[in-house]
Write a protein that holds these residues in place. Structure first.
Motif, PDB file in Angstrom:
ATOM      1  N   PRO A   1       3.161  -4.950  12.377  1.00  0.00           N
ATOM      2  CA  PRO A   1       3.142  -4.013  11.255  1.00  0.00           C
ATOM      3  C   PRO A   1       1.721  -3.480  11.050  1.00  0.00           C
ATOM      4  O   PRO A   1       0.756  -4.251  11.068  1.00  0.00           O
ATOM      5  N   PHE A   2       1.633  -2.175  10.907  1.00  0.00           N
ATOM      6  CA  PHE A   2       0.354  -1.507  10.622  1.00  0.00           C
ATOM      7  C   PHE A   2       0.444  -1.008   9.180  1.00  0.00           C
ATOM      8  O   PHE A   2       1.343  -0.233   8.832  1.00  0.00           O
ATOM      9  N   PHE A   3      -0.462  -1.473   8.349  1.00  0.00           N
ATOM     10  CA  PHE A   3      -0.398  -1.150   6.923  1.00  0.00           C
ATOM     11  C   PHE A   3      -1.409  -0.054   6.598  1.00  0.00           C
ATOM     12  O   PHE A   3      -2.621  -0.255   6.727  1.00  0.00           O
ATOM     13  N   PHE A   4      -0.900   1.079   6.200  1.00  0.00           N
ATOM     14  CA  PHE A   4      -1.751   2.216   5.823  1.00  0.00           C
ATOM     15  C   PHE A   4      -1.897   2.168   4.307  1.00  0.00           C
ATOM     16  O   PHE A   4      -0.896   2.237   3.582  1.00  0.00           O
ATOM     17  N   GLU A   5      -3.101   2.005   3.842  1.00  0.00           N
ATOM     18  CA  GLU A   5      -3.330   1.667   2.439  1.00  0.00           C
ATOM     19  C   GLU A   5      -4.224   2.709   1.780  1.00  0.00           C
ATOM     20  O   GLU A   5      -4.992   3.390   2.449  1.00  0.00           O
ATOM     21  N   PRO A   6      -4.153   2.780   0.468  1.00  0.00           N
ATOM     22  CA  PRO A   6      -5.052   3.723  -0.204  1.00  0.00           C
ATOM     23  C   PRO A   6      -6.499   3.258  -0.115  1.00  0.00           C
ATOM     24  O   PRO A   6      -6.771   2.120   0.286  1.00  0.00           O
TER      25      PRO A   6
ATOM     26  N   GLY B   1       0.777  -1.238   0.000  1.00  0.00           N
ATOM     27  CA  GLY B   1       0.000   0.000   0.000  1.00  0.00           C
ATOM     28  C   GLY B   1       0.804   1.280   0.000  1.00  0.00           C
ATOM     29  O   GLY B   1       1.648   1.511  -0.872  1.00  0.00           O
ATOM     30  N   LEU B   2       0.542   2.123   1.008  1.00  0.00           N
ATOM     31  CA  LEU B   2       1.184   3.437   1.069  1.00  0.00           C
ATOM     32  C   LEU B   2       2.387   3.384   2.000  1.00  0.00           C
ATOM     33  O   LEU B   2       3.527   3.502   1.556  1.00  0.00           O
ATOM     34  N   LEU B   3       2.122   3.220   3.286  1.00  0.00           N
ATOM     35  CA  LEU B   3       3.190   3.184   4.285  1.00  0.00           C
ATOM     36  C   LEU B   3       2.914   2.063   5.280  1.00  0.00           C
ATOM     37  O   LEU B   3       1.748   1.812   5.622  1.00  0.00           O
ATOM     38  N   THR B   4       3.968   1.423   5.745  1.00  0.00           N
ATOM     39  CA  THR B   4       3.855   0.450   6.833  1.00  0.00           C
ATOM     40  C   THR B   4       4.599   1.006   8.038  1.00  0.00           C
ATOM     41  O   THR B   4       5.717   1.508   7.898  1.00  0.00           O
ATOM     42  N   LEU B   5       3.948   0.940   9.202  1.00  0.00           N
ATOM     43  CA  LEU B   5       4.587   1.347  10.457  1.00  0.00           C
ATOM     44  C   LEU B   5       4.796   0.085  11.278  1.00  0.00           C
ATOM     45  O   LEU B   5       3.818  -0.615  11.571  1.00  0.00           O
ATOM     46  N   VAL B   6       6.025  -0.220  11.618  1.00  0.00           N
ATOM     47  CA  VAL B   6       6.299  -1.455  12.360  1.00  0.00           C
ATOM     48  C   VAL B   6       6.730  -1.148  13.785  1.00  0.00           C
ATOM     49  O   VAL B   6       7.723  -0.446  14.013  1.00  0.00           O
ATOM     50  N   ALA B   7       5.972  -1.692  14.740  1.00  0.00           N
ATOM     51  CA  ALA B   7       6.392  -1.688  16.142  1.00  0.00           C
ATOM     52  C   ALA B   7       6.898  -3.091  16.443  1.00  0.00           C
ATOM     53  O   ALA B   7       6.254  -4.069  16.062  1.00  0.00           O
ATOM     54  N   ALA B   8       8.031  -3.199  17.083  1.00  0.00           N
ATOM     55  CA  ALA B   8       8.568  -4.536  17.378  1.00  0.00           C
ATOM     56  C   ALA B   8       9.313  -4.517  18.702  1.00  0.00           C
ATOM     57  O   ALA B   8       9.771  -3.460  19.158  1.00  0.00           O
ATOM     58  N   THR B   9       9.421  -5.698  19.303  1.00  0.00           N
ATOM     59  CA  THR B   9      10.191  -5.804  20.534  1.00  0.00           C
ATOM     60  C   THR B   9      11.617  -5.358  20.271  1.00  0.00           C
ATOM     61  O   THR B   9      12.147  -5.531  19.170  1.00  0.00           O
TER      62      THR B   9
END
Ligand SMILES: O=C(O)CCC(=O)C(=O)O
Ligand SMILES: [Fe+2]
Length: 527
Positions: free
Chosen positions: A444-449, A352-360
């Motif tokens: 991972p949080f996927f921000f998509e169009p 998609g547009l942007l992925t925001l990844v939070a991880a340990t």
């Protein structure tokens, strides 16, 4: 994007046998998103402009905005790089960037695995206090350098607090610690058309190879009459696809995005709700800054983000012994052959547009996430670069990467890069442990169009690269010894049958259709 004021005409798909659960329904847009020249106050409008209020049907208030703290440290790190030379007006392919555009300092940055750390709050056009012009331009240049080289960077001061990230990762780890029967009770396998639910170890597949992780997928739930879904269905039906396959695809897309999410433990459910709201706001704001750095004009940037959709994965990567793990991930080098064993997650691009990844951020997790930098390392070579935040990065640091759609919108000015996750090394647990135990946990949080976003006619659409075609035919991604070539292959906005996608929903569907072991090669709603 097309607007509809009538109900969607696609027949609602067969009833899904999933337990109804009220988790995470479609949320209101945040007013206008952030773009150059515009500022946050539009986000606070107590009533949403009519163009978007029709989407405002959930229990979330329309005044949600990220709590963006004021900056207490330099807005970017490492120090700014020279702005790369202007890109040619029309880039020849979706993702290739001529090596000449990679300045020596940037090549050094890649080789030493230093993705820039971007302070979002400081870079917002209405930041208070405002950055001096020169500093803002330099930070944007640093961001642009990373976007054009690898499409990955680190982000801090974005409003998704370290505390919220830790709570989510801990609740996620606790879920994966449950007995198998509890996890299987919300299995994706029971409801594959919904795309949602639990997948056991090796059930998720990347380019034909099983991934050594367990996961739960969740998606934004849209109403059957949602304008973006109606638009996508219309786009599918008027595309080149013939009647039956267009109907199947419309049905599959409707099933995917209108399903309910699985019933997760209450604390995980609540934390995920909270996290999604924060991540969505942060992603929207980040997109504004990324668009500015990528040189998109404000109107295009606004159109790209309107009606954005999201999905997310909760992932647990168990530790493995010895070879194939990330023991030496401090030195990721393209000259080292790829591991012979399985990967936590095989090389892929996001859609998609942007992925925001939070991880340990425990020691076991360090160096697991890697991105392929085709222009770094030896000439003509390429290098796997460690993408996890370095130990000294601020506690709230998220890894952000560009997806195929956004890279395409910029005509290849910024990259959607292949990335992979190495399995963590057994016994690598360190004092920074924040819930991953001896393994790695990520979200991972996927921000998509919007589902009905259409690729502009002017967008360059590459043909599927030969390496991808060969790998797909062989049912695996890379032939031994050719990992670099396949890793550098461009993505393309075509369906598996080679037709240019009609809208983002179709692109999403064609990608999701190959993601799980139990699905057949003919899946994907006839695409
Ligand atoms: O676990 C991660 O850090 C990233 C996983 C990933 O790339 C994905 O799910 O698309
Ligand atoms: Fe990914």
């Amino acid at each position: 994007m097309l607007k509809h004021d009538r109900p969607c005409c696609v027949a609602t798909p067969h009833a899904l046998p999933c337990a109804p659960a009220p988790i995470i329904r479609r949320q209101p847009l945040l007013g206008r998103l952030l773009f150059p020249g515009l500022s946050w106050p539009l986000v606070f409008l107590p009533t949403v402009p009519s163009a978007v209020s029709q989407r405002c049907s959930s229990r979330f208030p329309c005044s949600v905005r990220p709590a963006l703290p004021s900056s207490s440290h330099p807005p970017f790190w490492p120090p700014p790089l020279p702005h790369p030379p202007a890109l040619p007006a029309s880039s020849p392919s979706l993702v290739s960037t001529p090596s000449a555009l990679i300045s020596p300092p940037l090549a050094h940055m890649l080789a030493s695995m230093e993705l820039p750390l971007i302070d979002l709050a400081a870079l917002l056009p209405d930041a208070s206090p405002p950055l001096p012009d020169g500093a803002r331009a330099a930070a944007l240049a640093s961001l642009r350098g990373a976007l054009s080289a690898v499409g990955f960077f680190h982000l801090t001061n974005h409003g998704v607090s370290a505390e919220l990230q830790r709570r989510l990762l801990a609740a996620t780890a606790a879920f994966f610690d449950l007995p198998a029967s509890k996890k299987e009770a919300v299995a994706l396998r029971a409801c594959p058309g919904s795309g949602r639910g639990y997948q056991r170890l090796r059930e998720s597949v990347t380019a034909g190879a099983a991934d050594v992780h367990e996961a739960v997928d969740v998606y934004e739930t849209v109403a059957p009459g949602d304008p973006s879904l109606c638009g996508a269905v219309e786009a599918l039906r008027t595309a080149a696809a013939t009647g039956a396959s267009a109907d199947a695809a419309a049905s599959a897309l409707t099933a995917l995005v209108t399903a309910d999410n699985p019933r997760l433990p209450a604390d995980l459910h609540a934390t995920l709700d909270e996290y999604v709201a924060a991540a969505r706001a942060a992603a929207a704001a980040t997109l504004g800054v990324v668009a500015e750095a990528a040189g998109l004009d404000a109107a295009t940037a606004a159109a790209v983000a309107e009606g954005a959709f999201w999905n997310a994965r909760l992932i647990s990567y168990p530790p493995v012994d010895g070879a194939g793990a990330n023991a030496d991930a401090g030195v990721v080098d393209g000259s080292v052959p790829p591991p012979a064993g399985e990967l936590g997650c095989g090389a892929h691009c996001d859609y998609g547009l942007l992925t925001l990844v939070a991880a340990t951020r425990n020691a076991a997790s360090r160096g697991c996430l890697q991105v392929w930098a085709p222009d770094a390392g030896a000439p003509g070579g390429g290098t796997w670069v460690a993408a996890d935040p370095p130990p000294g990065a601020p506690a709230d640091t998220l890894v952000v990467n560009v997806g195929d759609w956004l890279a395409a919108v910029t005509g290849g000015a910024i990259r959607s890069s292949r990335h992979r996750v190495m399995s963590p090394t057994r016994g690598g647990r360190g004092k920074e442990d924040d819930g991953g135990g001896g393994g790695r946990v990520s979200v991972p949080f996927f921000f998509e169009p919007a589902l009905d976003a259409r690729p502009a006619a002017s967008l360059p659409v590459t043909t599927v690269a030969a390496a991808d075609v060969a790998a797909a035919a062989a049912g695996k991604e890379d032939e031994e010894g050719s990992e670099g070539a396949a890793a550098a292959a461009p993505s393309s906005l075509v369906t598996r049958s080679g037709r240019r996608v009609s809208c983002y929903g179709e692109f999403l569907l064609s990608k999701v259709a190959t993601n799980f072991a139990f699905e057949t090669a003919g899946g994907g709603g006839g695409l």
